[in-house]
Design an enzyme around this catalytic site. Structure first.
Site, PDB file in Angstrom:
ATOM      1  N   ASP A  98      39.464  47.354  41.878  1.00 22.70           N
ATOM      2  CA  ASP A  98      39.878  46.193  41.059  1.00 22.70           C
ATOM      3  C   ASP A  98      41.334  45.697  41.430  1.00 22.70           C
ATOM      4  OD1 ASP A  98      39.777  44.422  38.912  1.00 22.70           O
ATOM      5  OD2 ASP A  98      38.127  45.389  38.127  1.00 22.70           O
ATOM      6  N   ASP A 199      41.386  40.622  39.767  1.00 25.42           N
ATOM      7  CA  ASP A 199      41.277  40.108  38.495  1.00 25.42           C
ATOM      8  C   ASP A 199      42.021  38.798  38.289  1.00 25.42           C
ATOM      9  OD1 ASP A 199      40.779  41.206  35.704  1.00 25.42           O
ATOM     10  OD2 ASP A 199      43.079  41.020  35.351  1.00 25.42           O
ATOM     11  N   GLU A 252      37.812  37.003  40.401  1.00 27.04           N
ATOM     12  CA  GLU A 252      37.331  36.600  39.139  1.00 27.04           C
ATOM     13  C   GLU A 252      38.231  35.356  38.909  1.00 27.04           C
ATOM     14  OE1 GLU A 252      37.414  38.205  34.388  1.00 27.04           O
ATOM     15  OE2 GLU A 252      39.293  38.204  35.606  1.00 27.04           O
ATOM     16  N   HIS A 325      32.178  44.194  32.195  1.00 20.95           N
ATOM     17  CA  HIS A 325      32.709  45.061  30.930  1.00 20.95           C
ATOM     18  C   HIS A 325      33.664  44.101  30.000  1.00 20.95           C
ATOM     19  CE1 HIS A 325      35.878  43.664  33.710  1.00 20.95           C
ATOM     20  NE2 HIS A 325      36.482  43.928  32.876  1.00 20.95           N
ATOM     21  N   ASP A 326      33.260  42.808  30.291  1.00 21.46           N
ATOM     22  CA  ASP A 326      34.013  41.751  29.309  1.00 21.46           C
ATOM     23  C   ASP A 326      32.555  41.044  28.647  1.00 21.46           C
ATOM     24  OD1 ASP A 326      36.637  42.281  30.337  1.00 21.46           O
ATOM     25  OD2 ASP A 326      36.389  40.626  31.571  1.00 21.46           O
TER      26      ASP A 326
END
Ligand code: TEU
Ligand code: CA
Length: 553
Positions: A98, A199, A252, A325-326
């Site tokens: 990430d 990210d 993302e 994870h969100d």
């Protein structure tokens, strides 16, 4: 031209804090991941995307990096990382990191220097502005509550943070900052990692017109994505760094539209390999954001996913996901937590895994893990949830406590962050001691050990889906067509490629549905199904949350 191996790959996302704890401190770690590589190999995935594990004060569980070159001690050491990478590679698994470079931690030395004086050489690594009328420079609200600007008394100016005050936004306009980031990326790539998940990469170019220092007023979530220089920054990154390695990249891209995605993830390969869009997971949101009890409408969902399938076909590449994870757990969101938990988990997987794109499986999704029964605000760990509660319930009194707790149970990011269920024993086999966040008590029924040895489990079903994708080119390359767009319960589409044809039929409702098969599927053979599915006289009847894929013969 590189091989584009990622088009046929399945990615598994690991949230390291919640995956497996090897040393009994209640926090998942890198050695824990290494110990589970056999499990991941058994599932059949190709790539592991590991959420951030670099040095961080952990305000946002590592999405606030204070040193991009070292491992957070809670997760282990660089030696542990090197061993994980080597073991994974030996088993034919790739590792994607990430990359969190829209912002850093406020404890990163760059920020410490930047805030120290207006003349510091790194002042301009972040966005510093004077206040306006005794308040922040503009009216932006941050993602994690409050204004997007915080006054720093040391120099009397405000700094920008689209997320929390502990996550100051990096100023990509500054060429030295960009060069330092590219060097850091080379450091990891030279170690041999296989790519980056980037990210909020759609946020790196702020809406500033050439030379202007003024941030416009308005909705930050609409103004910041896809800024004026984002494609320039990413094509430079591709040229100077990414193109030198045989890797995959996924951005993302909060706020991305199909038209923008065609630029980011263009098949010419000048920027990224693919992006995550948010349109389908945004369907249960409202103007007031995610804190509500709205449900995703199936007709809308079909419309959105179909638009992405068509819009990127032959022009760019899709990523496919229900969970990360969100996001809350998909079984709780679109399936059934009760009687049909396993069946609906399989149906949802079928619907996603037969589309075109690279599928992402989030830890526990392959077991049909559900949202967790958090009781009070004290059970939550996520800063987004805690800050929203504080703002909406305590300070502004806009939402009653009980109502907000209900919304949090439906939507909080912590729903996906409870520890992975390895077995039905103590602490679900996640750790020898009390985990950092509560376990979902249903680990006694839902766990990897039980599912790995049961033929009809959700785990076994995911294994088959992943294997089929490897075997059948049509899943990767076929054309997609939606049938019955207005049906409120059924999601049915076809894929076709080189004379072959598949029909994928999924029942999103809790009661039986019948539909007439197109003529050419009348003697089709069943490729995969989550139930015994009578096909009689050219019709399919699907039970509650039933799913079937037929191959025309
Ligand atoms: O998320 C960025 C993002 O776009 C948010 O909208 C996110 O979806 C939010 O959590 C919605 O509830 C990324 C990471 O995935 C997230 O975990 C981080 O907290 C965030 O960036 C800041 O780094
Ligand atoms: Ca640990």
């Amino acid at each position: 031209m590189k091989t584009q191996w990622w088009k046929k790959a399945v990615v598994y996302q690991i949230y390291p804090r919640s995956f497996c704890d090897s040393n009994g401190d209640g926090i998942g770690d890198l050695n824990g991941i290494t110990s589970k590589l056999g499990y991941l190999k058994e599932l059949g995935v190709d790539v592991l995307w590991i959420s951030p594990f670099c040095q961080s004060p952990m305000h946002d569980n590592g999405y606030d990096v204070s040193d991009y070159y070292s491992i957070n001690p809670e997760f282990g050491t660089m030696t542990d990382f090197d061993r994980l990478l080597e073991s994974a590679h030996n088993m034919g698994l790739k590792i994607v990191m990430d990359l969190v470079v829209n912002h850093s931690s406020n404890e990163h030395p760059w920020f410490t220097e930047s805030r120290s004086s207006r003349e510091n050489p790194r002042r301009d690594y972040y966005f510093w502005r004077d206040g306006r009328d005794g308040g922040p420079p503009n009216d932006w609200k941050a993602f994690f509550s409050g204004p997007a600007w915080t006054l720093d008394k040391a120099t009397g100016q405000y700094y920008l943070h689209c997320f929390s005050p502990q996550q100051p936004d990096l100023n990509w306009e500054n060429p030295s900052l960009r060069a330092e980031i590219f060097d850091m990326m080379r450091f990891w790539l030279n170690k041999g990692i296989d790519g980056f998940r980037m990210d909020v990469i759609s946020f790196i170019s702020k809406p500033l017109n050439a030379g202007s220092l003024v941030f416009p007023d308005g909705d930050m979530r609409i103004l910041v994505p896809n800024g004026p220089r984002v494609h320039e920054f990413l094509s430079n990154m591709r040229r100077e760094v990414l193109s030198r390695y045989d890797i995959m990249t996924v951005g993302e891209a909060s706020g991305v539209t199909v038209d923008e995605a065609v630029k980011y993830a263009n098949s010419g390969g000048s920027e990224l390999d693919m992006v995550f869009h948010f349109e389908h997971v945004g369907l249960d949101g409202s103007e007031t954001g995610k804190w509500n009890d709205l449900k995703i409408n199936l007709v809308e969902l079909k419309k959105v996913l179909t638009r992405w399938q068509h819009g990127l076909f032959g022009r760019a590449w899709n990523s496919l996901y229900w969970c990360n994870h969100d996001q809350p757990r998909i079984v709780s969101r679109l399936g059934d937590e009760g009687e049909y938990r396993e069946k609906s988990a399989k149906m949802l997987a079928t619907c996603l895994h037969f589309m075109q794109g690279t599928p992402y499986v989030y830890q526990g999704e392959e077991l049909g893990m559900t949202n967790a029964p958090f009781a009070g605000i004290g059970d939550y760990r996520d800063l987004e949830s805690i800050n929203a509660y504080e703002e909406l319930v305590v300070q502004e009194k806009r939402i009653a406590e009980g109502e907000m707790l209900r919304y949090l149970r439906l939507k909080s990011r912590d729903n996906s962050r409870t520890p992975m269920h390895w077995n039905g024993g103590r602490h679900a086999g996640f750790s020898d001691s009390e985990p950092w966040i509560m376990l979902n008590p249903n680990y006694r029924e839902i766990n990897a050990e039980e599912q790995m040895q049961r033929a009809g489990s959700v785990f076994a079903y995911y294994k088959t889906l992943i294997k089929l994708r490897k075997e059948m080119d049509i899943i990767t390359h076929g054309d997609y067509q939606l049938l019955m767009p207005d049906d409120p319960y059924l999601f049915i589409y076809t894929r076709s490629y080189g004379g072959e044809e598949l029909i994928v039929a999924c029942n999103f409702s809790g009661f039986g549905q019948v539909f007439t098969l197109p003529e050419r599927f009348h003697s089709a053979k069943v490729l995969i199904a989550n139930e015994a599915h009578p096909i009689t006289e050219g019709a399919v009847s699907l039970g509650a949350f039933g799913a079937v894929v037929l191959a025309a013969t």
